[in-house]
Design a protein around this motif. Structure first.
Motif: not given
Length: 950
Positions: A22-43
């Motif tokens: 889900y998180l990497l659905a729009d990620a592109r090869a060779g391009v850093p995946f930036d989660l800036a502005g995203t807060l992930l809440v896990v159990p």
């Protein structure tokens, strides 16, 4: 309010894989995946580790990197707020609660807590405060306080008086914190949820597969939904949307009866006897599946943490090192145990605290480097012996015998010098701990105790010690920085003790190959082979929710997690675990124990019965029925024999006490253990004088009586009773001090009663008999050995000059000298110990000598040449528990022929000792056997025969 966006990810893969996709659905090869502005809440934190590891690996495989990731748990969402300077620390919270409880009206406390509310002792009020704060933390998860719970309880008629009392106490507590400018953590969480704030850069919050978010979290997210985008990820297919609410929580009405298919039930649903059996079966499956699944492809779930020690042990024995990533309770660590003992030493000095301190391995290690060095074996031997002899109640009783004698005793056969050198060191520790600043004193004392300890980060025990020490340091700093300081040392001690009990620590991973995951972490582990230990009711679903403050009905009223919600959550998680590894993607084995490690019965999880009705009888029979036999049911056998060491001195002793013959006749091998190897059973758990100690003390009083010529001739029973009472009290005082335990006082009263009856009989005896000797030592030379006899008492008849030899006995039940010296002739009775006696009908009966004490007394007296002229009578003067049976018991049918047999038995024992004959062992009643623990079976199968001298 804006509703969150729900995204259903399916349940045919682990949550880690689905969330990464889900998180990497729009990620592109060779391009850093930036989660800036995203807060992930896990159990949980471990779930966050799994997710981050998977993201890093996926991005690395695509030639990219992960940037600006921030993964938190629901309890960490308000972490910034909880770091405010005005937030009360754990120590301040407990101290404030104690002040409130100590000042509250007793009637109010009894309404809230029952009878325990009567006490103002910090040892009671601090645990109450701890429990009450735990209740408030649970309420805070539902955005509720005691005041809110009181209103709901009144409306539902659920203990309204009690909750009203709790609400009044809560108001006083919050007011006390407000006076100090402090905020309560629970109130701060509720306030944050009312007006939640996030870091300015956060633009969206993703709640990733959290199956049971708290009501507090939901309230906060509802208010945040208008400021940032809220997305809730659910580990289920879109077709199951009707089975979840808006926040991804499984609906109880849907999941309470939903069937949970278990593939290949015969192989994957496995009952086991206990935690050890579960661990053994799990290791067996690891070996069976080694070709399909490596250790890296395996995860072990432990919803029942009681199985962890057994799993670690069995896995380590198989060469697999496992890691438990869950937080460990600090109270279970040796370091915490040491701190608790030191705190108890500060508060009081009962014997048990001193003994536990001296037995603590870290204290023993520190003492071994002291001056003089104290070896553990020598120190603990002296401690046990001292306790048996003096029954000390506390440190003053331990120190008393050393005040005028560094050996701690006048007995030439005993020496407590080492114990006497160590005890002042503990006394100095107590003085240092009594200083006003407890954290400083504890740090200095711990530095002294651990000065010689070296830590190896490769050793799991040392890593646990390091993590526990860091937690302890944090708690000490918390106490040092407290703005509300405890008013007394007792409160300070109780606060620190409570904080230690409530804390946990997480040791660092080393190179362990296998994780032991908690129930909530399992959906996030991608390993295809899943083995779950502890599928029992109370673990899955968790049965530790309802309590005496918050029963399930009240939880449901307040919107807290209740049994229905928890059962629905766990049914969903079990379904997810099975579905993610279904259709050949892996294997799930579920283990259900029949009993705990302590032997308490366990029930299978109710979730294991979610099957079609047609399968239910067979599954119930499988889970409740008898376990299949995994190995032949053969009786236990002794695996190997112990080889007793050779004695320090090879030659038999030249001097023997009369009493040793009884030990040899009872069992020659036990005689070897006790008198040649000097083995004696030792334990410091005596509460009252044992039979031997009681008899010794009575003998002391009778010795004091016999030394006074006026008393031995006295016919005044009242005077004799008074003096004997003085003597026995002095004997008890010398042994146990002026203020002994209640059990010792009872023993003293019993001894006084027995001696009072003795005084009555002695007053009558004194008219006919005179005491001519007491505690006189006689030596009989026989068979190249000196036999030493110390005779309690010798009387002479005033008229006819007859001699009477008496041995004082304090038997619980009176028995005659014949019964004490002669027993049944058994197959293992040596020939030299056998004799014939006529019974009451004149028939000859074969007997075996069990004791030679009185016959040897007679022979030693005759050999002295002083008692040859007049007849001699042998007997016991018994002071039994039933004082009405007190009296002299003569050996009326003792004959010259019996005497000759006794001497022949004596010669036989001496010859056997000279020949080094200590085998075979004889059968001994376990109730009378000090060495019973060494003989789990036939003694001849437990030991090799002792080596005979050359």
């Amino acid at each position: 309010m804006t509703s969150p966006t729900l995204q259903f990810l399916g349940w045919d893969r682990p949550a880690t894989t689905s969330v990464c996709d889900y998180l990497l659905a729009d990620a592109r090869a060779g391009v850093p995946f930036d989660l800036a502005g995203t807060l992930l809440v896990v159990p949980t934190q471990q779930a966050g580790r799994h997710l981050l590891d998977a993201l890093v690996l996926r991005c690395h495989a695509a030639g990219a990197a992960v940037l600006s990731q921030r993964v938190i748990t629901p309890t960490q969402l308000a972490a910034d707020t909880m770091l405010r300077q005005d937030l009360a620390s754990g120590a301040e919270v407990l101290t404030a609660w104690h002040e409130v409880l100590a000042a509250a009206d007793e009637a109010l406390l009894i309404t809230a807590f029952g009878a325990s509310g009567r006490s103002r002792d910090p040892a009671v009020t601090i645990p109450l405060a701890e429990r009450l704060q735990q209740v408030r933390r649970t309420l805070a998860e539902g955005a509720c306080s005691c005041a809110g719970a009181a209103a709901a309880a009144a409306a539902a008629d659920m203990e309204p008086e009690r909750w009203q009392a709790l609400a009044q106490l809560e108001a006083a507590y919050l007011a006390r914190l407000a006076e100090l400018g402090l905020r309560d953590p629970c109130a701060a969480e509720i306030a944050w949820a009312t007006q939640p704030q996030l870091a300015p850069e956060v633009r969206r919050v993703i709640v990733a597969c959290v199956p049971d978010p708290s009501l507090l979290l939901i309230h906060a997210l509802q208010r945040l939904a208008g400021q940032v985008a809220i997305t809730v990820l659910v580990q289920a297919p879109p077709a199951e949307a009707a089975a979840f609410d808006l926040w991804g929580r499984p609906l109880p009405d849907v999941w309470q009866n939903r069937q949970i298919p278990i593939a290949d039930e015969a192989q994957n649903l496995l009952p086991a006897a206990d935690p050890a059996d579960q661990a053994s079966r799990i290791v067996a499956i690891l070996h069976q599946e080694a070709e399909r699944f490596s250790v890296a492809d395996t995860v072990i779930g432990v919803p029942d943490r009681a199985t962890i020690p057994f799993l670690l042990q069995h896995l380590d024995a198989s060469g697999v090192r496992a890691f438990d990533p869950q937080e460990h309770p600090l109270r279970e660590q040796p370091l915490c145990e040491l701190i608790q003992l030191l705190l108890e030493l500060r508060r009081a000095v009962p014997y048990r605290t001193i003994a536990d301190l001296l037995r603590h391995p870290d204290v023993l290690a520190a003492l071994s480097h002291g001056a003089p060095p104290a070896t553990a074996a020598a120190l603990l031997t002296q401690l046990d012996t001292f306790q048996n002899r003096h029954l000390p109640l506390g440190l003053p009783d331990l120190l008393r015998p050393f005040a005028h004698n560094p050996r701690g005793t006048t007995d030439r056969h005993a020496d407590f010098t080492l114990l006497g050198q160590v005890l002042p060191r503990l006394a100095s520790w107590r003085e240092r701990l009594a200083a006003p600043h407890l954290p400083t004193a504890l740090r200095a004392l711990l530095a002294e105790i651990f000065a010689q300890r070296e830590l190896n980060p490769e050793q799991p025990a040392d890593r646990r010690f390091t993590a526990a020490a860091e937690t302890l340091d944090r708690l000490l700093r918390e106490l040092e920085d407290a703005r509300l300081t405890p008013a007394t040392a007792e409160i300070e001690t109780a606060v620190l003790s409570a904080r230690l009990r409530s804390q946990g620590f997480a040791p660092e991973r080393n190179d362990e190959a296998l994780d032991l995951e908690g129930w909530l972490e399992l959906p996030w582990n991608q390993a295809p082979l899943l083995l779950v230990a502890g599928m029992n009711e109370g673990c899955v679903p968790d049965g530790h929710l309802a309590d005496d403050f918050l029963p399930d009905a009240l939880r449901r009223t307040l919107g807290l997690r209740d049994d229905r919600l928890r059962a629905a959550r766990d049914a969903f998680l079990l379904h997810v675990l099975l579905a993610a590894r279904g259709n050949g993607r892996g294997r799930v084995c579920l283990f259900s124990g029949k009993c705990s490690a302590e032997g308490d019965p366990l029930r299978p999880s109710r979730l294991l019965f979610r099957c079609p009705d047609a399968q239910l009888p067979a599954r119930a029979l499988r889970l409740f029925g008898a376990l299949p036999v995994t190995r032949p049911d053969t009786p236990a056998t002794i695996g190997f024999r112990l080889r007793p060491p050779a004695p320090a001195v090879a030659a038999p002793p030249a001097t023997l006490s009369v009493t040793l013959f009884k030990d040899y006749l009872r069992c020659p091998f036990r005689f070897y253990l006790r008198h040649r190897l000097q083995m004696v059973p030792l334990a410091d758990d005596h509460l009252a004088p044992d039979e031997r100690a009681f008899g010794t003390l009575v003998h002391h009083a009778l010795q004091d009586f016999s030394r006074d010529a006026q008393l031995t001739a006295c016919t005044d029973a009242a005077l004799l009773t008074a003096r004997l009472t003085e003597f026995i009290r002095a004997a008890f005082r010398a042994a146990y001090g002026a203020h002994p335990s209640l059990a010792v006082q009872v023993a003293l009263a019993t001894a006084s009663q027995r001696l009072a009856r003795f005084a009555e009989l002695q007053a009558a005896l004194a008219q006919e008999w005179e005491i001519v000797s007491c505690e006189e030592r006689f030596v009989l030379r026989r068979g190249g050995c000196e036999i030493v006899a110390r005779i309690d008492r010798i009387d002479r008849h005033r008229q006819d000059g007859r001699w009477r030899v008496m041995d004082y006995k304090t038997f619980d039940k009176a028995r005659t000298p014949a019964e004490g010296h002669l027993g049944p002739c058994r197959p293992d009775t040596p020939a030299f110990a056998q004799c014939e006696m006529a019974d009451a009908r004149g028939r000859l009966r074969r007997k075996g000598w069990a004791d030679l004490q009185l016959p040897l007394y007679r022979e030693a007296m005759r050999a002295s040449g002083r008692f040859a002229e007049a007849p001699m009578e042998l007997g016991y003067f018994i002071l039994p528990r039933a004082v009405g049976e007190t009296g002299f018991y003569p050996w009326s049918d003792y004959s010259d022929a019996l005497h000759d047999s006794a001497l022949a038995c004596t010669d036989g024992v001496l010859a056997a000792l000279s020949a080094g004959s200590f085998w075979p062992p004889r059968e001994v009643n376990p109730d009378w056997d000090d060495f019973a623990a060494l003989f789990p079976g036939d003694p001849t199968h437990c030991f090799e025969p002792p080596a005979t001298p050359p």
